[in-house]
Each structure stands twice: as structure tokens, then as C-alpha cells.
Design a protein around this motif. Structure first.
Motif, short mmCIF file in Angstrom:
data_model
loop_
_atom_site.label_atom_id
_atom_site.label_comp_id
_atom_site.label_asym_id
_atom_site.label_seq_id
_atom_site.Cartn_x
_atom_site.Cartn_y
_atom_site.Cartn_z
N GLN A 29 1.11 -1.21 0.02
CA GLN A 29 0.42 0.15 0.37
C GLN A 29 0.88 1.06 -0.15
N ASP A 30 1.89 1.58 0.57
CA ASP A 30 3.34 2.62 0.83
C ASP A 30 3.47 2.52 -0.50
N ASP A 31 3.63 1.28 -1.56
CA ASP A 31 4.57 1.40 -2.25
C ASP A 31 3.68 2.67 -3.71
N GLU A 32 2.25 2.44 -2.96
CA GLU A 32 1.64 3.62 -4.30
C GLU A 32 2.43 5.14 -3.82
N ARG A 33 2.77 5.76 -5.12
CA ARG A 33 3.21 6.68 -5.68
C ARG A 33 1.84 8.07 -5.35
N PRO A 34 1.98 9.34 -5.02
CA PRO A 34 0.99 9.45 -5.62
C PRO A 34 1.24 10.47 -6.92
N ALA A 35 -0.51 10.65 -7.41
CA ALA A 35 0.28 11.06 -8.83
C ALA A 35 0.85 12.19 -9.43
N GLY A 36 1.38 12.51 -9.86
CA GLY A 36 1.57 13.70 -10.36
C GLY A 36 3.11 14.28 -9.53
N LEU A 37 4.04 13.24 -8.62
CA LEU A 37 4.88 13.12 -7.80
C LEU A 37 5.93 13.79 -9.20
N THR A 38 6.43 14.42 -9.20
CA THR A 38 8.23 14.38 -10.13
C THR A 38 9.49 14.04 -9.01
N HIS A 39 10.11 13.83 -9.50
CA HIS A 39 11.91 13.98 -8.91
C HIS A 39 12.02 15.49 -9.16
N VAL A 40 12.59 16.21 -7.73
CA VAL A 40 13.04 17.44 -7.93
C VAL A 40 14.32 17.18 -7.52
N THR A 41 15.28 18.73 -7.69
CA THR A 41 16.76 18.95 -7.47
C THR A 41 16.61 19.32 -6.38
N TRP A 42 17.03 19.09 -5.61
CA TRP A 42 16.90 19.56 -4.35
C TRP A 42 18.48 21.00 -4.77
N PRO A 43 18.07 22.24 -5.13
CA PRO A 43 19.89 23.20 -4.81
C PRO A 43 20.99 23.04 -3.99
N VAL A 44 22.25 23.38 -4.59
CA VAL A 44 22.68 23.01 -3.84
C VAL A 44 22.96 23.71 -2.40
N GLY A 45 23.99 22.65 -1.81
CA GLY A 45 24.70 23.22 -0.23
C GLY A 45 24.51 22.05 0.09
N GLU A 46 24.96 22.15 1.57
CA GLU A 46 24.03 21.73 3.10
C GLU A 46 23.10 21.59 3.44
N ALA A 47 23.08 22.90 3.82
CA ALA A 47 22.87 24.09 5.26
C ALA A 47 21.06 24.28 4.59
#
Ligand code: ADP
Ligand code: MG
Length: 729
Positions: A484-502
Motif C-alpha cells: 500500500q505504501d508503495d503507491e506513489r501519489p499521482a503527479g509527483l516528480t523527482h525534484v533536485t535540491w538546490p546546491v548547499g548543505e544546510a
């Protein structure tokens, strides 16, 4: 003993053998090793002050059915058993070898045993990886030798096995100096060897035993999960107990736990290290709330492993499960001759989350008549009734069906033994009746009556609660949850984080927004003038916050000013904030001022992510705001979670009532918050290679239908090791 030259020669020949080595599966299993019909004991003696002396005597004393070969360079025989001067000279390949030689001779002895054809080599000798890097290197070589010879290494630094089921005792504890090994279908695997013999001894007093008790030692090769896996398939074992300090292979642990859940074999876990603080507690609230124990606890819960508070509770719960054939327990009946005791008990049971059974009206009426009481129900107060009457009351309770078990709280009274016997007999063999015997010696005859009937009793109410809590938690694992938890919500795309640590609030919220998480609008200004211009595009009232990578908690330094009604107030706020922050933190570099819309109303929750070194990203949800650590009311699960699972997490909080609406307040929008939690968990799962910590604190949750908004966020990013996940047994 082998000479150095000989050892080197053997290693070379084994290297050639490696060419024909089969895959890992072809290594002998624990089952094969324990089916041994011949055992060599290297380092055996008659000297009872030595491990080798005691272990060898226990092996003989408990009449192991196979052939025993002691190896001794100085004695022709030991306790009348013929010895061999070297392993090489044994008349056959011993299936199992036990090594108790001094540390410096251990490696060569492992080599000799493997060469002779041993399938399993138990190294009792210590001072290897447990003593430092030099020992660790020797340990590594031991494993290498075992691998090349298709043997399994068990230990080193372990205290062997006590197996009533196989009549195999390879343990040096004097607790084993008894005529008879009590066998019960309970397996125990322990990272502490001493705990094993201690539990054996304690259980024996109550006529209770084990199938196999296994000490894992340094787990250089065979590790805890190998043994648990064995117990899961073992027909002599119905309940599994473990004592764990740390895990060798968390992915394997999950896989074995899933197997236990699928097989329906209860797995009880005693874990040390509960108080260990989160690793990066300084950066986020989440990390300090969800330390490694909470993650472990969450993973156990997800797989139906029941954490118990102490070793006695573990053993007593195992005994109860065996005695009542793993009967599920949901609702409890309480019976006592003392109304006061019963009332106190009910308070404690309610705190522990153990619900009382609600009897049928018919049962209540019958109880009233039988007991001659003006009212009756659960708890059943049987006052000074005769054993016969108490027995009848018990019969009614057992027959009612609402209670799955009865807890009988016994205080001083005449004929206690007869009363206890009557309760136990009327309940029937299969209906769990647990007793708390409060009095001291005066109730020993009652205790004896219960031991005769193999009915569990406790001397204190706390002990009973610990066991009932564990029992209540059994059977809650839902193997379907994972899919059940494997079902990815529709429309979610993988986003890249901005550069930086904090990352601060502004950047973090941009990522949250791209995951469909509602955030309030705002922008960063350089100074008061720009802040005023930004505020013109927002809906008042607005909020101004300091932006600085040197400031962890903005409000601590006067870096948050709420409820600004107009542009003029925004300008003033920025100027006064600048002065205040400079005063409190003169060294902090101020990067700007975040001007954002104020979110009216709403109750504060925290939603966060903490990367656990064993189990990967964990999602955390709890009561938020500035008091978050003080309240310490959070639920933790492995990411990702579905909205349904997120709602379950919210329901498990102490503050669950807050969500349902208390004191006339409308219920909060649990649906919206659950969806947000699920989305944050997907974000965590997608970025498991970099996201160390994420704090979304607070999320303001409005009343039902009003939704929720994330008004603060911060994230810590770093390259992370990939945890091994989803390995199948
Ligand atoms: P920090 O956690 O760094 O101190 P926050 O941004 O979380 O700063 O602000 C502190 C508190 O101010 C929050 O817990 C919340 O109560 C309140 N708050 C912050 N931003 C808003 C907002 N936009 N609307 C309403 N309340 C807010
Ligand atoms: Mg905050």
C-alpha cells in the motif's frame, strides 16, 4: 597445532579450491550445523576453573547423542573419554568444532578444523574484534579460512549454545549443572552470552525452558538473523526471543522480520541503547526526536516484532504465548477480591493502552446474581466470596467472549490456594488467566496451586503490565502495509535540491511546494525598502523572518516578527530585527529578510525526516511548534508512507485527541495533514541518497476542510551511503 609453514600451504591449496566454490547458498545452514552427529572440542580439559573444562563436562552431562572428540595435547583421556592430540588425527570429519584454545592459537585451530571438514566452527575464545583492530584482522582471516573451506564461523567471543531440543550443550555456565534440561518451544538468540544462562536458570525455577538458546558473539560470519531465520523454520520453536545491541545487516533484519510476520511466529525483542541520542541533534528538532532507538522501534512495529521492557517480561510473555498457543489478546477482564486493587489496576491498564472488555448485559446480570452484589461488570469485584462462587464468576467471564484474557489480582484472604485453583480450573485450559499474587509467603500455597496447573503468575502488577503490553502488541503486523505504501501519489516528480548543505526556510519550502505541499507565499528582501515592496504583493497581515545560515532557530534571536498589519509595520520590523539580531548574535551574517503571508489559526505540528544509518529515511510527525522537544510526542515510520498509514501515525500520538477536537473545538483536518505527511515521506524516499534531516516545523493545521500549511522548513543535505533495502530471505 599447525606450524606456520603448514598453515601457509593450506591457505594456498584452499585458494585453488576457490575456483570451484559455489554460491553463498551452498554454505552449510545453521540447521545443518545443529544436526551435527560429531563434535570436536579443542581446548577441552577436566579443570572446572576453565571454560574448556566446564563446557566439556556440560556436553557430557547432558548426554549429547552424537560422537564427542576432545582434543588435548597433554591428556590421554578426559572424564573417561579418549582424547586426540591434534584435530588432524581425528578418525572422522567432525560436523561441529568448538574452539576454546588461547587467543594466539585460535586461527590455526580454526584452520585445522575447517581442513578436517567441520561444517560449523564455534569460537568461544575472545579478544578479537572485541579487543581492537589487530584482533579484528585475525577475525577477518578466520572468516576467510571458513569461507574457503565451505564452513561457517560462529563467534568468536561467544558462549555457544544451550539446546534442550538437540540435547546439545556447548556452554560453560554452572547454571547448567542440572539433571534435566527443561524444553519449551521458545528460541533465544542473544548478543549477550551471560544473559542466556541467566534466563535459562530463571525460567527453570518456574518449570519453563527453551528449544535452543544461542549466543552470537562477535557475529564475524553467522549473525543474529541467520539464527532467527533458523528458528523460524524450526519445528521445535513457536516463539522467538532476541537480545540485540546493534544490527549487522539491517536489510536482512527487515527481511527476516517480514518472514516472521508471514509465518505468524511471535518475535519478542529486548534491545539495549534506548537512551542513545540522535546523531545530529543540533541541526533539527526531528533528529533529536527520532534517534536511532525510535527508528528501530518503528521498524520493529512495522514488522510485528514486539519490543519488551526487560528480560523477565520477555521470558514471561514467551511462556504465556506458549501456554495459550499464541492466542490473540485484545480485551482484558480484571478480577479481584479487592475493589481498591481493581480500580488502581484499571487506571494503570488504561495508561498502558490495554482496553477492558465490555461484558454482555446478560453476563453482567448473571455476575450480579452469582456474586450477590448490587452491581457487576468489568472489573469483577468478588469480595469475600467462596472459591466455588468465584469459580462460577470466572466461568461466566470466560463464556462471555468479550474478554480474551483475565487478570486476577490476589490480595490476602483465607483459602487463597482454593480460590486461585477454582479460578484457573473454571476458566478452562485455553482461556488465559494471569495472576498477580500481591501477598508474600502467606500466598505460597496459591502460587504452588498455579504452578501445578502451569498457570502464569506475577509477584507484582508492573510485571503483569509489561507482559500484557507486549501481548497486546502481538499480531498487529500487517504484511499488506508495504505494498500500500508503495503507491506513489499521482503527479509527483523527482525534484533536485538546490546546491548547499544546510538549506534555510525559503529554499526548503520551494522544494516542498514542488512536492505538492502547501506553503505560504513570500520572498526574500535585502533590506527594509525591498521588504516593503514585497509586502505590497502579499495579503496582510504578513510576517518578517531573518535569513541567515548562522541562525538555526530564528525565533530564539528575535528573528521572527508576526502579524504585521501594513507596509509601514514591515519596514519597522526589518529595522528593529536587524538591530536585535546584531545585538544577540554579532557574528551572524544576515543574508536578508523573508517577508511572507501570515497564516491565521491552526494548530502546530512538526513533520520531519531523519536519515537513519540502519534503516534509511524515517518520517516523523508530532506535536510541533517551539515546545516540540519538551512535549516529545512523535510517531516515526520508515518512508514512504501512504496517507492511510500517516493517519494511523497521527492516531497513535498522545495528542490524537487534539486532532479529533477537544473542549468544543472543531476536529482538525487530519486528511490534509496525512496527505502532507505522505508527500514529505515520498520526498524523503526520493532523496535517500542526500537528505540527512528535514524539519517542517510548524505545519499549521486548520479545522476540518481548512487544510494545512507549512510555514517553516530547513534541510540538511550530504552524500549518504546507500542502505541495502528489500532483500529477500
Ligand atoms: P524558527 O522555528 O526558526 O524559530 P519559525 O519560522 O518556525 O521560526 O517561526 C516561529 C513560530 O512563529 C512558529 O512556530 C509559528 O508559531 C509562528 N509562525 C512563523 N511563521 C508563521 C506564519 N507565516 N504564519 C503564522 N505563524 C507563523
Ligand atoms: Mg520553526
Amino acid at each position: 597445532m599447525l606450524t606456520q609453514t603448514r598453515l601457509r600451504h593450506d591457505l594456498t591449496s584452499l585458494e585453488t579450491d576457490e575456483m570451484t566454490m559455489r554460491s553463498d547458498d551452498a554454505l552449510p545452514s545453521v540447521k545443518e550445523i545443529l544436526a551435527a552427529e560429531s563434535i570436536v572440542v579443542v581446548g577441552a580439559s577436566e579443570d572446572q576453573s576453565k571454560f574448556g573444562g566446564r563446557l566439556f563436562r556440560m556436553l557430557l552431562r547432558h548426554r549429547f547423542k552424537g560422537r564427542i572428540y576432545p582434543v588435548s595435547s597433554s591428556r590421554k583421556e578426559l572424564f573417561g573419554v579418549l582424547t586426540y592430540p591434534t584435530v588432524a588425527e581425528l578418525p572422522e570429519a567432525p560436523a561441529l568444532a568448538v574452539i576454546l584454545v588461547p587467543r594466539d592459537a585460535a586461527l590455526a585451530t580454526v584452520q585445522a578444523c575447517v581442513e578436517k571438514g567441520a561444517k560449523g566452527v564455534i569460537v568461544v575464545t575472545a579478544q578479537f574484534s572485541d579487543a581492537g583492530p589487530e584482533g579484528a584482522e585475525i577475525e577477518r582471516q578466520m572468516v576467510e579460512i571458513a569461507r574457503k573451506g565451505r564452513a561457517r564461523l560462529w563467534g568468536p567471543n561467544c558462549l555457544g549454545i544451550i539446546s534442550p531440543a538437540k540435547r546439545l550443550v556447548l556452554n560453560s555456565s554452572l547454571a547448567l549443572d542440572v539433571d534435566h534440561l527443561v524444553q519449551s518451544p521458545v528460541g533465544f538468540v542473544s548478543q549477550s552470552g551471560a544473559l542466556m544462562a541467566t534466563l535459562f536458570d530463571k525460567a527453570r525455577r518456574r518449570g519453563f525452558g527453551f528449544s535452543h538458546m544461542i549466543s552470537v558473539g562477535n557475529q564475524a560470519d553467522l549473525e543474529l538473523c541467520d539464527f532467527v531465520d533458523f528458528l523460524l523454520d524450526d519445528p521445535d520453536t513457536e516463539v522467538i526471543c532476541t537480545y540485540v545491541e546493534g544490527l549487522q545487516d539491517p536489510a536482512r533484519f527487515r527481511a527476516v522480520a517480514a518472514k516472521a510476520c508471514a509465518k505468524g511466529k511471535p518475535w519478542l525483542m529486548l534491545k539495549s541503547g534506548r537512551t542513545e541520542a540522535g546523531a545530529q541533534a543540533a541541526f533539527s528538532h526531528t533528529a533529536s526526536l527520532a534517534g536511532s532507538f525510535r527508528a528501530f522501534e518503528a521498524v520493529c512495529e512495522e514488522h510485528g516484532i514486539v519490543l519488551v521492557d526487560d528480560q523477565d517480561a520477555m521470558q514471561m510473555l514467551a511462556a504465556c504465548l506458549v501456554r495459550y498457543r499464541n492466542r490473540p489478546f485484545r480485551h482484558l477482564a480484571v478480577m479481584s477480591p479487592s475493589g481498591g486493587s481493581a480500580a488502581l489496576a484499571c487506571d494503570r491498564l488504561s495508561e498502558a493502552g490495554i482496553p477492558l472488555a465490555q461484558f454482555d448485559a446478560e453476563t453482567d446480570r448473571a455476575l450480579k446474581t452469582v456474586l450477590g452484589a448490587p452491581s457487576a461488570g468489568n472489573p469483577v469485584d468478588f469480595s469475600a466470596s467462596s472459591p466455588g462462587v468465584v469459580g462460577k464468576a470466572m466461568e461466566l467471564v470466560a463464556r462471555d467472549g468479550a474478554a480474551d484474557a483475565a487478570l486476577c489480582l490476589i490480595t490476602t484472604a483465607p483459602v487463597l490456594d482454593q480460590t486461585c485453583a477454582a479460578i484457573a480450573d473454571s476458566a478452562g485450559r485455553d482461556f488465559p488467566t494471569l495472576f498477580v499474587i500481591h501477598p508474600g509467603e502467606s500466598a505460597d500455597t496459591a502460587r504452588a496451586a498455579l504452578v501445578d496447573r502451569q498457570v502464569p503468575y506475577f509477584d507484582s502488577f508492573d510485571d503483569a503490565i509489561r507482559v500484557l503490553k507486549g501481548w497486546h502488541a502481538i499480531g498487529r503486523c500487517k504484511p499488506a502495509r508495504a505494498s500500500q505504501d508503495d503507491e506513489r501519489p499521482a503527479g509527483l516528480t523527482h525534484v533536485t535540491w538546490p546546491v548547499g548543505e544546510a538549506l534555510g526556510e525559503f529554499e526548503t519550502k520551494a522544494v516542498l511546494e514542488s512536492y505538492g505541499i502547501p506553503v505560504n507565499r513570500g520572498s526574500v528582501a535585502k533590506d527594509a525598502e525591498q521588504a516593503v515592496r514585497i509586502s505590497a504583493g502579499l495579503i496582510f497581515p504578513v510576517v518578517v523572518k531573518v535569513v541567515s545560515s548562522d541562525i538555526v532557530h530564528k525565533s530564539d534571536v528575535g528573528g521572527v516578527i508576526l502579524d504585521l498589519p501594513d507596509a509601514a509595520a514591515v519596514g519597522d520590523a526589518v529595522r528593529s530585527m536587524q538591530a536585535r539580531v546584531r545585538k544577540v548574535m554579532p557574528d551572524a551574517v544576515i543574508d536578508g529578510y523573508l517577508v511572507q503571508e501570515m497564516v491565521g489559526g491552526g494548530t502546530e505540528f512538526i513533520v520531519g525526516v531523519n536519515f537513519d544509518r540502519d534503516f534509511g529515511p524515517m518520517i516523523v510527525v508530532g506535536v510541533g511548534g517551539v515546545l516540540v522537544e519538551l512535549l516529545d510526542d512523535v510517531a516515526v515510520a520508515s518512508a514512504p508512507v501512504s496517507p492511510t498509514r500517516a493517519a494511523e501515525m497521527l492516531g497513535s500520538l498522545k495528542a490524537a485527541k487534539l486532532l479529533q477536537g477537544i473542549r468544543g473545538r472543531a476536529p482538525l483536518d487530519v486528511g490534509a495533514l496525512s496527505k502532507l505527511v505522505s508527500r514529505v515521506s515520498w520526498l524523503a524516499s526520493d532523496h535517500r541518497d542526500r537528505l540527512v534531516e528535514l524539519d517542517v516545523n510548524p505545519v499549521l493545521v486548520r479545522s476540518n476542510g481548512g487544510g494545512c500549511v507549512a510555514v517553516d522548513g530547513r534541510a540538511l543535505l550530504r552524500d549518504l551511503p546507500a542502505p541495502k533495502l528489500n532483500v529477500n530471505v
